[in-house]
Design a protein around this motif. Structure first.
Motif, PDB file in Angstrom:
ATOM      1  N   UNK A   1      96.501  40.604  44.682  1.00  0.00           N
ATOM      2  CA  UNK A   1      97.926  40.327  44.580  1.00  0.00           C
ATOM      3  C   UNK A   1      98.610  41.283  43.587  1.00  0.00           C
ATOM      4  N   UNK A   2      99.768  41.858  43.954  1.00  0.00           N
ATOM      5  CA  UNK A   2     100.459  42.798  43.054  1.00  0.00           C
ATOM      6  C   UNK A   2     100.812  42.187  41.696  1.00  0.00           C
ATOM      7  N   UNK A   3     101.198  40.909  41.675  1.00  0.00           N
ATOM      8  CA  UNK A   3     101.562  40.284  40.403  1.00  0.00           C
ATOM      9  C   UNK A   3     100.349  40.126  39.498  1.00  0.00           C
ATOM     10  N   UNK A   4      99.201  39.789  40.081  1.00  0.00           N
ATOM     11  CA  UNK A   4      97.977  39.680  39.286  1.00  0.00           C
ATOM     12  C   UNK A   4      97.577  41.048  38.728  1.00  0.00           C
ATOM     13  N   UNK A   5      97.773  42.087  39.535  1.00  0.00           N
ATOM     14  CA  UNK A   5      97.489  43.448  39.078  1.00  0.00           C
ATOM     15  C   UNK A   5      98.371  43.796  37.883  1.00  0.00           C
ATOM     16  N   UNK A   6      99.663  43.488  37.982  1.00  0.00           N
ATOM     17  CA  UNK A   6     100.595  43.832  36.907  1.00  0.00           C
ATOM     18  C   UNK A   6     100.246  43.106  35.612  1.00  0.00           C
TER      19      UNK A   6
ATOM     20  N   UNK B   1      97.730  43.399  30.098  1.00  0.00           N
ATOM     21  CA  UNK B   1      96.691  42.982  29.150  1.00  0.00           C
ATOM     22  C   UNK B   1      95.812  44.169  28.752  1.00  0.00           C
ATOM     23  N   UNK B   2      95.542  45.031  29.708  1.00  0.00           N
ATOM     24  CA  UNK B   2      94.732  46.216  29.417  1.00  0.00           C
ATOM     25  C   UNK B   2      95.477  47.157  28.470  1.00  0.00           C
ATOM     26  N   UNK B   3      96.779  47.336  28.703  1.00  0.00           N
ATOM     27  CA  UNK B   3      97.574  48.183  27.806  1.00  0.00           C
ATOM     28  C   UNK B   3      97.604  47.611  26.393  1.00  0.00           C
TER      29      UNK B   3
ATOM     30  N   UNK C   1      91.933  33.330  35.202  1.00  0.00           N
ATOM     31  CA  UNK C   1      93.358  33.657  35.056  1.00  0.00           C
ATOM     32  C   UNK C   1      93.735  35.005  35.678  1.00  0.00           C
ATOM     33  N   UNK C   2      92.765  35.935  35.765  1.00  0.00           N
ATOM     34  CA  UNK C   2      93.067  37.263  36.309  1.00  0.00           C
ATOM     35  C   UNK C   2      92.763  37.376  37.804  1.00  0.00           C
ATOM     36  N   UNK C   3      92.101  36.343  38.359  1.00  0.00           N
ATOM     37  CA  UNK C   3      91.812  36.291  39.795  1.00  0.00           C
ATOM     38  C   UNK C   3      90.875  37.419  40.242  1.00  0.00           C
ATOM     39  N   UNK C   4      89.982  37.812  39.346  1.00  0.00           N
ATOM     40  CA  UNK C   4      88.952  38.794  39.685  1.00  0.00           C
ATOM     41  C   UNK C   4      87.676  38.054  40.078  1.00  0.00           C
ATOM     42  N   UNK C   5      86.684  38.809  40.551  1.00  0.00           N
ATOM     43  CA  UNK C   5      85.412  38.194  40.933  1.00  0.00           C
ATOM     44  C   UNK C   5      84.571  37.865  39.709  1.00  0.00           C
ATOM     45  N   UNK C   6      84.665  38.715  38.683  1.00  0.00           N
ATOM     46  CA  UNK C   6      83.908  38.519  37.450  1.00  0.00           C
ATOM     47  C   UNK C   6      84.672  39.183  36.310  1.00  0.00           C
ATOM     48  N   UNK C   7      83.992  39.360  35.178  1.00  0.00           N
ATOM     49  CA  UNK C   7      84.634  40.055  34.071  1.00  0.00           C
ATOM     50  C   UNK C   7      84.856  41.529  34.346  1.00  0.00           C
ATOM     51  N   UNK C   8      84.054  42.092  35.251  1.00  0.00           N
ATOM     52  CA  UNK C   8      84.242  43.487  35.652  1.00  0.00           C
ATOM     53  C   UNK C   8      85.296  43.579  36.748  1.00  0.00           C
ATOM     54  N   UNK C   9      86.013  44.698  36.790  1.00  0.00           N
ATOM     55  CA  UNK C   9      87.014  44.879  37.837  1.00  0.00           C
ATOM     56  C   UNK C   9      87.246  46.355  38.096  1.00  0.00           C
TER      57      UNK C   9
END
Length: 533
Positions: A90-95, A100-102, A174-182
């Motif tokens: 999802x674009x919103x999850x990406x944003x 958070x990464x920044x 919360x980030x909707x990833x598969x794991x801690x890695x992405x």
């Protein structure tokens, strides 16, 4: 400013313009020596005997395909080949994860490499690789095409940006990833985010995926293949997944290396995407692969997860305690006879490499154009131990286009382009099995690389033109009856099996697997192609 420090023009594109702020320091395009100093100072790796930098990639010592996603939006919804390989995000999850990464990068040192993917200036892609680790910046410096002109470097504007932060992990809830890695790719924002994994291959293959998305729209076929040029000026390409021999077979002292893994095929010929090599080095020997072996003792080479004696700094290439997927990343110029341009004419020969864990397919066979398209779409091979996380022994798989994890478009797009180019340029196609003979995994043995090299040399040297061929009954493959330096019984796999009935059962089983896999293309290909096997 020291007299030894050159003055550089004002930089056109800074990291601030890409949303990165409040960092401690930013290193724009540091040299190899500078990156060594920073990596050692930060205890990111060890300096080994003769000069390579040895690093650990953390939990992930191979790619993590379940953690890779593509942002699904208006521009990608109807274009990407969605499914198990290309999963939507999802674009919103990406944003939100991007922000958070920044924030994570604030207060940290940042390393930037501005470079290109694609040796053909007409089709090259300006990319910026931003990393939190010095060694990953050196990895990018080795793998991609450097910009040597200071003025051009100062004026550089990236068309695609990749940010890698191995020590930053996502929260799957919360980030909707598969794991801690992405590994997240946004083809609208031209941005790739990588976190939670330090494996260098994720950086390399993410840019490859971008090229596979963009180039077909420009009429260029992107290929997961190596390439080289003979003394007569004719070129050859080698398709195959990791572990099938692309690097080993294309790095030939008798032929000029164009590239070991990723290329494009345009109206002008073929061109390397990269400026370096990423070779698997487990059990590497100086006798079998001298050119790759000598690169392990060079200043500038990055060795991932290779065992090292911390006192004497000697390498142990036979130690698999960390992973079997030990890797070396080095500039292609470390190969003595590498092409200085990364360009080559249209290929005279196309070699499709497979690692057959069943021991059924011949070590070499000649393909028609239709058969080449069939095997290209099928992409049959075995995943080799360590190439992906949790793979501990060879597993048979069908990876369309010999690289489905990196193909965001429908496979038929790439297969149709390949078929047209083969017909336009009269390329001769070969299927070569670098896997097992005399039985499957655990029973038979791996085909000798010495024999494989001789078969490849014979094919590329047009030495089969006067040789009689026979057709095997299960796949309709044409097998040469003779090859210089190879025992004739090795050429037809049934002769290497002690139990002929067991071979026939295994061959029938593999043929059925091919047929089952190919059903996914029933609505996309003509009946003639479907009926090949």
């Amino acid at each position: 400013m020291s007299a030894l420090t050159p003055a550089h023009p004002r930089r056109k594109c800074s990291v601030e313009e890409q949303g990165i702020s409040n960092y401690t320091r930013v290193f724009y395009n540091p040299t190899t020596a500078q990156l060594y100093e920073q990596a050692v100072r930060r205890k990111e790796g060890l300096l080994a005997h003769q000069g390579p930098l040895v690093v650990r990639t953390g939990r992930f010592t191979g790619r993590a395909p379940n953690d890779k996603f593509i942002v699904k939006d208006a521009s990608t919804a109807d274009r990407v080949w969605w499914g198990e390989v290309n999963r939507p995000f999802d674009p919103e999850h990406f944003d939100r994860l991007h922000q958070r990464l920044l924030a994570y990068l604030q207060g940290r040192d940042i390393f930037v490499q501005d470079c290109y993917s694609g040796a053909d200036e007409k089709y090259h892609l300006p990319i910026r690789i931003i990393t939190e680790n010095a060694w990953q910046s050196l990895f990018a410096r080795n793998m991609f095409l450097r910009i040597l002109d200071p003025e051009a470097l100062a004026a550089f504007e990236p068309e695609f940006t990749l940010i890698s932060a191995p020590h930053f992990s996502a929260n799957p809830v919360t980030d909707h990833t598969h794991s801690g890695a992405f590994i997240l790719m946004d083809f609208t924002k031209n941005l790739i985010l990588i976190g939670g994994t330090g494996y260098g291959g994720e950086v390399k293959k993410s840019i490859f995926t971008v090229m596979n998305y963009l180039l077909p729209q420009k009429g260029v076929l992107p290929m997961h293949c190596s390439a080289n040029i003979g003394k007569d000026g004719s070129s050859a390409i080698f398709f195959g997944l990791s572990g099938t021999g692309k690097t080993a077979l294309s790095t030939d002292p008798e032929r000029q290396l164009v590239g070991d893994d990723e290329h494009g095929w345009s109206e002008n010929g073929i061109f390397n995407f990269e400026g370096g090599c990423y070779a698997k080095v487990i059990f590497l020997s100086p006798e079998a692969e001298p050119q790759i072996y000598q690169s392990l003792g060079r200043f500038g080479t990055v060795l991932e997860n290779v065992a090292i004696d911390s006192k004497f700094r000697r390498l142990d290439l036979y130690d698999t305690s960390i992973t079997e997927n030990t890797r070396a990343a080095y500039p292609i110029g470390f190969i003595e006879n590498a092409s200085p341009t990364g360009l080559a004419p249209h290929p005279r020969h196309i070699v499709m490499l497979t690692c057959d864990a069943f021991g059924v397919l011949p070590p070499i066979s000649k393909l028609t154009t239709r058969q080449a398209m069939y095997h290209f779409l099928s992409g049959y091979t075995a995943k080799v131990a360590g190439t992906e996380a949790d793979i501990v022994e060879p597993q048979t798989t069908f990876s369309t286009c010999f690289g489905s994890p990196f193909m965001p478009l429908p496979p038929i797009v790439y297969a149709d382009m390949l078929g047209r180019r083969i017909q336009e340029h009269g390329s001769t196609c070969w299927l070569i099995n670098t896997g097992w003979t005399g039985g499957g995994f655990g029973i038979g043995s791996r085909i000798s690389i010495k024999y494989t090299r001789r078969m490849v040399h014979a094919a590329l040297g047009d030495r089969f033109q006067q040789v009689e061929f026979e057709t095997e009954p299960y796949f309709g493959l044409s097998i040469p009856r003779q090859c210089p330096g190879v025992p004739s019984e090795v050429l037809n796999p049934i002769h290497t099996w002690k139990d002929k009935e067991a071979y026939e059962r295994q061959a029938e089983d593999l043929r059925n697997r091919f047929r089952t896999n190919f059903k996914q293309f029933e609505s996309q290909v003509d009946p003639e192609l479907l009926a090949l096997i």
